[in-house]
Design a protein around this motif. Structure first.
Motif, PDB file in Angstrom:
ATOM      1  N   SER A  73      37.576 -18.116 -54.423  1.00 22.02           N
ATOM      2  CA  SER A  73      36.955 -18.994 -53.433  1.00 22.02           C
ATOM      3  C   SER A  73      36.487 -20.306 -54.054  1.00 22.02           C
ATOM      4  CB  SER A  73      35.772 -18.273 -52.771  1.00 22.02           C
ATOM      5  OG  SER A  73      35.105 -19.136 -51.871  1.00 22.02           O
ATOM      6  N   GLU A  74      35.800 -20.232 -55.189  1.00 20.60           N
ATOM      7  CA  GLU A  74      35.286 -21.452 -55.824  1.00 20.60           C
ATOM      8  C   GLU A  74      36.418 -22.263 -56.444  1.00 20.60           C
ATOM      9  OE1 GLU A  74      32.532 -22.356 -55.028  1.00 20.60           O
ATOM     10  OE2 GLU A  74      31.597 -20.472 -54.412  1.00 20.60           O
ATOM     11  N   THR A  75      37.451 -21.588 -56.927  1.00 22.98           N
ATOM     12  CA  THR A  75      38.618 -22.310 -57.441  1.00 22.98           C
ATOM     13  C   THR A  75      39.292 -23.085 -56.326  1.00 22.98           C
ATOM     14  OG1 THR A  75      38.988 -20.633 -59.143  1.00 22.98           O
ATOM     15  CG2 THR A  75      40.834 -22.082 -58.629  1.00 22.98           C
ATOM     16  N   GLN A  80      40.414 -28.086 -53.381  1.00 23.12           N
ATOM     17  CA  GLN A  80      40.296 -28.802 -52.113  1.00 23.12           C
ATOM     18  C   GLN A  80      39.619 -30.153 -52.305  1.00 23.12           C
ATOM     19  OE1 GLN A  80      37.094 -27.695 -49.355  1.00 23.12           O
ATOM     20  NE2 GLN A  80      38.654 -27.442 -47.760  1.00 23.12           N
ATOM     21  N   GLN A  81      38.519 -30.172 -53.043  1.00 28.00           N
ATOM     22  CA  GLN A  81      37.805 -31.430 -53.281  1.00 28.00           C
ATOM     23  C   GLN A  81      38.647 -32.392 -54.121  1.00 28.00           C
ATOM     24  OE1 GLN A  81      34.909 -32.144 -51.611  1.00 28.00           O
ATOM     25  NE2 GLN A  81      35.502 -30.190 -50.686  1.00 28.00           N
ATOM     26  N   ASN A  83      41.883 -32.589 -54.073  1.00 25.11           N
ATOM     27  CA  ASN A  83      42.897 -33.133 -53.165  1.00 25.11           C
ATOM     28  C   ASN A  83      42.293 -34.168 -52.219  1.00 25.11           C
ATOM     29  OD1 ASN A  83      44.812 -31.459 -54.296  1.00 25.11           O
ATOM     30  ND2 ASN A  83      44.689 -29.901 -52.697  1.00 25.11           N
ATOM     31  N   LYS A  84      41.085 -33.892 -51.728  1.00 27.75           N
ATOM     32  CA  LYS A  84      40.424 -34.834 -50.835  1.00 27.75           C
ATOM     33  C   LYS A  84      40.140 -36.165 -51.533  1.00 27.75           C
ATOM     34  CE  LYS A  84      38.104 -31.914 -47.405  1.00 27.75           C
ATOM     35  NZ  LYS A  84      36.789 -31.557 -46.809  1.00 27.75           N
ATOM     36  N   ALA A  85      39.648 -36.087 -52.759  1.00 24.64           N
ATOM     37  CA  ALA A  85      39.352 -37.310 -53.501  1.00 24.64           C
ATOM     38  C   ALA A  85      40.635 -38.082 -53.802  1.00 24.64           C
ATOM     39  CB  ALA A  85      38.616 -36.978 -54.792  1.00 24.64           C
ATOM     40  N   SER A  86      41.679 -37.369 -54.182  1.00 21.63           N
ATOM     41  CA  SER A  86      42.957 -38.019 -54.458  1.00 21.63           C
ATOM     42  C   SER A  86      43.477 -38.722 -53.210  1.00 21.63           C
ATOM     43  CB  SER A  86      43.984 -36.988 -54.943  1.00 21.63           C
ATOM     44  OG  SER A  86      43.562 -36.365 -56.131  1.00 21.63           O
ATOM     45  N   ASN A  87      43.390 -38.046 -52.071  1.00 19.48           N
ATOM     46  CA  ASN A  87      43.872 -38.626 -50.822  1.00 19.48           C
ATOM     47  C   ASN A  87      43.029 -39.818 -50.384  1.00 19.48           C
ATOM     48  OD1 ASN A  87      45.958 -36.747 -50.579  1.00 19.48           O
ATOM     49  ND2 ASN A  87      44.714 -35.320 -49.383  1.00 19.48           N
ATOM     50  N   LEU A  88      41.705 -39.690 -50.514  1.00 23.04           N
ATOM     51  CA  LEU A  88      40.826 -40.782 -50.105  1.00 23.04           C
ATOM     52  C   LEU A  88      41.129 -42.050 -50.883  1.00 23.04           C
ATOM     53  CD1 LEU A  88      38.322 -41.760 -48.469  1.00 23.04           C
ATOM     54  CD2 LEU A  88      36.941 -41.086 -50.434  1.00 23.04           C
ATOM     55  N   ALA A 136      31.612 -31.266 -55.972  1.00 24.53           N
ATOM     56  CA  ALA A 136      32.279 -32.389 -55.299  1.00 24.53           C
ATOM     57  C   ALA A 136      32.003 -33.703 -56.021  1.00 24.53           C
ATOM     58  CB  ALA A 136      31.815 -32.468 -53.848  1.00 24.53           C
ATOM     59  N   TYR A 137      30.787 -33.852 -56.503  1.00 22.60           N
ATOM     60  CA  TYR A 137      30.395 -35.074 -57.223  1.00 22.60           C
ATOM     61  C   TYR A 137      31.186 -35.236 -58.520  1.00 22.60           C
ATOM     62  CZ  TYR A 137      27.287 -38.006 -60.111  1.00 22.60           C
ATOM     63  OH  TYR A 137      26.770 -38.966 -60.939  1.00 22.60           O
ATOM     64  N   ILE A 138      31.262 -34.164 -59.304  1.00 21.59           N
ATOM     65  CA  ILE A 138      31.997 -34.231 -60.560  1.00 21.59           C
ATOM     66  C   ILE A 138      33.476 -34.473 -60.303  1.00 21.59           C
ATOM     67  CG2 ILE A 138      32.643 -32.987 -62.656  1.00 21.59           C
ATOM     68  CD1 ILE A 138      30.019 -31.448 -62.411  1.00 21.59           C
ATOM     69  N   VAL A 139      34.022 -33.780 -59.295  1.00 16.74           N
ATOM     70  CA  VAL A 139      35.436 -33.974 -58.941  1.00 16.74           C
ATOM     71  C   VAL A 139      35.711 -35.443 -58.659  1.00 16.74           C
ATOM     72  CG1 VAL A 139      37.137 -33.588 -57.121  1.00 16.74           C
ATOM     73  CG2 VAL A 139      35.913 -31.649 -58.097  1.00 16.74           C
ATOM     74  N   ALA A 140      34.886 -36.055 -57.812  1.00 13.68           N
ATOM     75  CA  ALA A 140      35.100 -37.453 -57.438  1.00 13.68           C
ATOM     76  C   ALA A 140      34.966 -38.380 -58.635  1.00 13.68           C
ATOM     77  CB  ALA A 140      34.111 -37.850 -56.348  1.00 13.68           C
TER      78      ALA A 140
END
Length: 292
Positions: A73-75, A80-81, A83-88, A136-140
């Motif tokens: 789930s956490e993976t 997901q985050q 992919n969202k950051a990449s797309n944004l 989410a913060y670290i991902v971005a």
């Protein structure tokens, strides 16, 4: 400028680092018993070798490549985050690789031609102790480094500009793609500060980082910005208005490329941003700032 960016340590925290192609090649050594016998970045696959920069030097000999960190789930949330950051930010999906085991409290962002990110399981676990917004913060922040690698940002030179801009991009992402509530950002920022470096590090002071995240958040208020305009707006307001001593720049003429509505909105926030930057607004007061 691009070469300087490639060679700099890029990360959301002091413990997060980036490695360029030269560093990868320099640290390749043959070792059939290395942890790199499972999932490998393409840059390393052809060598069938140990990547000392990531696994030995940074994650340690007890780490190993894995398909999953913490749990499925956490993976999946992490993916997901990402992919969202990449797309944004309009870049191709950034490949993720995972290192599990002890000594993995780290995340690494690699520049061209590899362009991938490695997450450590202990880093993900530590972030989750503060909540998913920290992830989410670290991902971005890490995806922002990929933008810098690929598109030649930051456009303004300076000791901490690479990291502060990545914080700004992260604040923008959180507002645009993760949450509309400022209070959700605070656990993420608290995790960042829990392992941040001393004042004056390449990541900037705590107050500088707080003001960068907040500025990125506010820049998302009036709609989407291109990466180029986000970079331009970030440094225009940061360097012209926010840095102490430049608050009362009342005679400045707005550059044509900056949206008038956004400009008028940001001007209402300059005192707040300046007070964050100078430390006049405490961390507690920072946590209680409004959404707008």
């Amino acid at each position: 400028m691009k070469q300087i960016i490639k060679l700099m340590t890029l990360a959301v925290l002091v413990s997060l680092q980036s490695c360029d192609k030269n560093e990868v090649e320099k640290n390749i050594t043959l070792n059939a018993n290395s942890p790199e016998t499972g999932i490998l970045p393409n840059e390393l696959n052809s060598h069938n070798t140990t990547h000392n920069c990531a696994t030995v030097s940074q994650f340690g000999p007890n780490s190993y490549w894995s398909n999953t960190l913490v749990n499925t789930s956490e993976t999946n949330f992490l993916k997901q985050q990402n992919n969202k950051a990449s797309n944004l930010f309009g870049i191709s999906n950034v490949p993720l690789y995972f290192a599990a085991g002890s000594g993995t409290f780290n995340a690494l962002s690699y520049g061209p031609p590899a362009n991938y990110i490695i997450w450590g399981e202990e880093m993900l676990s530590g972030a989750l102790n503060y909540g998913r917004s920290a992830v989410a913060y670290i991902v971005a922040h890490e995806v922002a480094h990929q933008i810098q690698f690929r598109q030649g940002y930051p456009s303004v030179t300076g000791a901490s500009n690479t990291e502060l801009e990545a914080d700004g991009f992260a604040g923008y992402f959180l507002r645009r793609s993760y949450t509309s509530n400022w209070s959700d950002v605070i656990p993420a920022y608290n995790f960042s500060q829990s392992i941040a470096g001393a004042n004056g590090s390449s990541h900037g002071t705590a107050a500088q980082r707080r003001s960068s995240v907040r500025l990125g958040w506010l820049l998302a208020n009036n709609g989407a910005l291109s990466n180029a305009n986000l970079d331009y707006n970030f440094f225009y307001y940061y360097n012209t208005y926010i840095i102490p001593g430049k608050l009362k720049s009342s005679n400045l003429v707005k550059p044509k490329r900056i949206d008038e509505e956004l400009h008028q909105f940001i001007l209402t926030k300059i005192e707040e941003l300046n007070d964050i930057h100078t430390g006049k607004i405490s961390e507690k007061e920072y946590a209680n700032l409004g959404n707008n």
